[in-house]
Design a protein around this motif. Structure first.
Motif, PDB file in Angstrom:
ATOM      1  N   THR A 138       2.635   1.107   8.978  1.00 34.32           N
ATOM      2  CA  THR A 138       1.236   1.007   8.562  1.00 34.32           C
ATOM      3  C   THR A 138       0.359   0.514   9.704  1.00 34.32           C
ATOM      4  O   THR A 138       0.837  -0.116  10.647  1.00 34.32           O
ATOM      5  CB  THR A 138       1.080   0.042   7.370  1.00 34.32           C
ATOM      6  OG1 THR A 138       1.587  -1.249   7.737  1.00 34.32           O
ATOM      7  CG2 THR A 138       1.835   0.555   6.159  1.00 34.32           C
ATOM      8  N   GLU A 139      -0.921   0.809   9.576  1.00 37.49           N
ATOM      9  CA  GLU A 139      -1.929   0.279  10.488  1.00 37.49           C
ATOM     10  C   GLU A 139      -3.051  -0.298   9.642  1.00 37.49           C
ATOM     11  O   GLU A 139      -3.169   0.015   8.451  1.00 37.49           O
ATOM     12  CB  GLU A 139      -2.453   1.384  11.411  1.00 37.49           C
ATOM     13  CG  GLU A 139      -1.383   1.965  12.327  1.00 37.49           C
ATOM     14  CD  GLU A 139      -1.934   2.993  13.301  1.00 37.49           C
ATOM     15  OE1 GLU A 139      -3.097   2.826  13.738  1.00 37.49           O
ATOM     16  OE2 GLU A 139      -1.221   3.956  13.617  1.00 37.49           O
ATOM     17  N   ILE A 140      -3.880  -1.129  10.256  1.00 34.36           N
ATOM     18  CA  ILE A 140      -4.982  -1.741   9.517  1.00 34.36           C
ATOM     19  C   ILE A 140      -6.248  -1.660  10.361  1.00 34.36           C
ATOM     20  O   ILE A 140      -6.206  -1.847  11.584  1.00 34.36           O
ATOM     21  CB  ILE A 140      -4.652  -3.209   9.152  1.00 34.36           C
ATOM     22  CG1 ILE A 140      -5.676  -3.754   8.168  1.00 34.36           C
ATOM     23  CG2 ILE A 140      -4.537  -4.087  10.390  1.00 34.36           C
ATOM     24  CD1 ILE A 140      -5.252  -5.064   7.517  1.00 34.36           C
ATOM     25  N   ASN A 141      -7.369  -1.332   9.717  1.00 32.63           N
ATOM     26  CA  ASN A 141      -8.618  -1.275  10.475  1.00 32.63           C
ATOM     27  C   ASN A 141      -9.389  -2.587  10.324  1.00 32.63           C
ATOM     28  O   ASN A 141      -8.946  -3.512   9.637  1.00 32.63           O
ATOM     29  CB  ASN A 141      -9.460  -0.054  10.070  1.00 32.63           C
ATOM     30  CG  ASN A 141      -9.939  -0.118   8.622  1.00 32.63           C
ATOM     31  OD1 ASN A 141      -9.953  -1.172   7.983  1.00 32.63           O
ATOM     32  ND2 ASN A 141     -10.340   1.032   8.089  1.00 32.63           N
ATOM     33  N   ASN A 142     -10.545  -2.648  10.964  1.00 34.81           N
ATOM     34  CA  ASN A 142     -11.297  -3.912  10.978  1.00 34.81           C
ATOM     35  C   ASN A 142     -12.029  -4.197   9.671  1.00 34.81           C
ATOM     36  O   ASN A 142     -12.745  -5.187   9.561  1.00 34.81           O
ATOM     37  CB  ASN A 142     -12.288  -3.929  12.146  1.00 34.81           C
ATOM     38  CG  ASN A 142     -13.297  -2.787  12.071  1.00 34.81           C
ATOM     39  OD1 ASN A 142     -13.288  -1.998  11.122  1.00 34.81           O
ATOM     40  ND2 ASN A 142     -14.151  -2.691  13.074  1.00 34.81           N
ATOM     41  N   ARG A 143     -11.841  -3.348   8.677  1.00 34.76           N
ATOM     42  CA  ARG A 143     -12.457  -3.575   7.369  1.00 34.76           C
ATOM     43  C   ARG A 143     -11.414  -3.904   6.297  1.00 34.76           C
ATOM     44  O   ARG A 143     -11.689  -3.837   5.101  1.00 34.76           O
ATOM     45  CB  ARG A 143     -13.290  -2.361   6.964  1.00 34.76           C
ATOM     46  CG  ARG A 143     -14.449  -2.122   7.941  1.00 34.76           C
ATOM     47  CD  ARG A 143     -15.235  -0.881   7.613  1.00 34.76           C
ATOM     48  NE  ARG A 143     -16.202  -0.602   8.665  1.00 34.76           N
ATOM     49  CZ  ARG A 143     -17.454  -1.053   8.681  1.00 34.76           C
ATOM     50  NH1 ARG A 143     -17.887  -1.814   7.696  1.00 34.76           N
ATOM     51  NH2 ARG A 143     -18.272  -0.745   9.671  1.00 34.76           N
ATOM     52  N   GLY A 144     -10.224  -4.224   6.751  1.00 31.18           N
ATOM     53  CA  GLY A 144      -9.181  -4.649   5.821  1.00 31.18           C
ATOM     54  C   GLY A 144      -8.569  -3.523   5.012  1.00 31.18           C
ATOM     55  O   GLY A 144      -8.093  -3.750   3.897  1.00 31.18           O
TER      56      GLY A 144
END
Length: 222
Positions: free
Chosen positions: A82-88
């Motif tokens: 998984t990856e996560i962006n700066n907006r959660g």
């Protein structure tokens, strides 16, 4: 002493060959891709002791189907990258043939309750989402479009903005930091990741491929 023995469950099976109860089978087998209403009738006809001990060809078939469902959930939990962006928004790709996407989503939600989880299923070509309130919905969108749609109405979260790394960067860093050449044990490594798992989206191009070869010690369907 004899009273204690008499109180023991006569259907209890100790060891790796343990089957499943009728209740467990009826509850979970509808998730199997090859499930049909006739299967419930078969379960109800068989004595509990056969179901718990793989005591007939039909019982063995039902237990095998149950294990296929459980194995798919386990592998998705263990090997999804998984990856996560700066907006959660936490997102990734899975390959689930059985109806278990909700179980995988709930696992990730439990791990990251403050995030929205988006998982694209290559089998159905749909993206399933679970939000902070544990509400699940399905979008007929590719992963990228689904993530963009969810993210546009969410604020930037400073904590997540500071950890913007790709999945490849994270695992490359992990293996490089933990790798000790003198202790490298490819044989043991292959035991931990059956060959079948390299067909999953998370491992197809992963760093683990440097160890890939036919694993003769572990059944690929485990």
């Amino acid at each position: 002493m004899n009273k204690k023995k008499d109180c023991l469950d006569p259907l209890k099976v100790i060891g790796r060959a343990k089957g499943f109860s009728r209740r467990e089978l009826i509850s979970k087998l509808p998730r199997h891709s090859k499930f049909s209403p006739n299967i419930i009738q078969q379960i109800e006809k068989l004595p509990e002791v056969l179901l718990r001990n793989s005591g007939s060809p039909m019982a063995k078939k039902l237990i095998r189907m149950m294990r296929e469902v459980n194995t798919e959930v386990y592998r998705a939990i263990q090997f999804t990258r998984t990856e996560i962006n700066n907006r959660g928004v936490l997102y990734g790709v899975v390959l689930l043939k059985h109806r278990v996407i909700d179980l995988v989503l709930k696992y990730f939600h439990k791990r990251w309750p403050q995030c929205v989880i988006c998982l694209y299923n290559e089998h159905t070509r749909k993206t399933d989402i679970i939000n902070e309130k544990a509400t699940i919905q399905e979008l007929k969108l590719p992963l990228k479009e689904a993530v963009e749609k969810i993210s546009k109405n969410r604020p930037i979260i400073p904590y997540f903005e500071d950890i913007q790394f790709s999945g490849k960067e994270i695992f490359d860093t992990l293996y490089q930091s933990q790798n000790i050449v003198e202790r490298e044990n490819p044989r043991y490594f292959k035991q931990m990741i059956p060959d079948k798992c390299y067909e999953l989206p998370g491992l197809r191009n992963g760093i683990e491929k440097r160890y890939i070869s036919r694993n003769k010690k572990l059944n690929k369907f485990l």
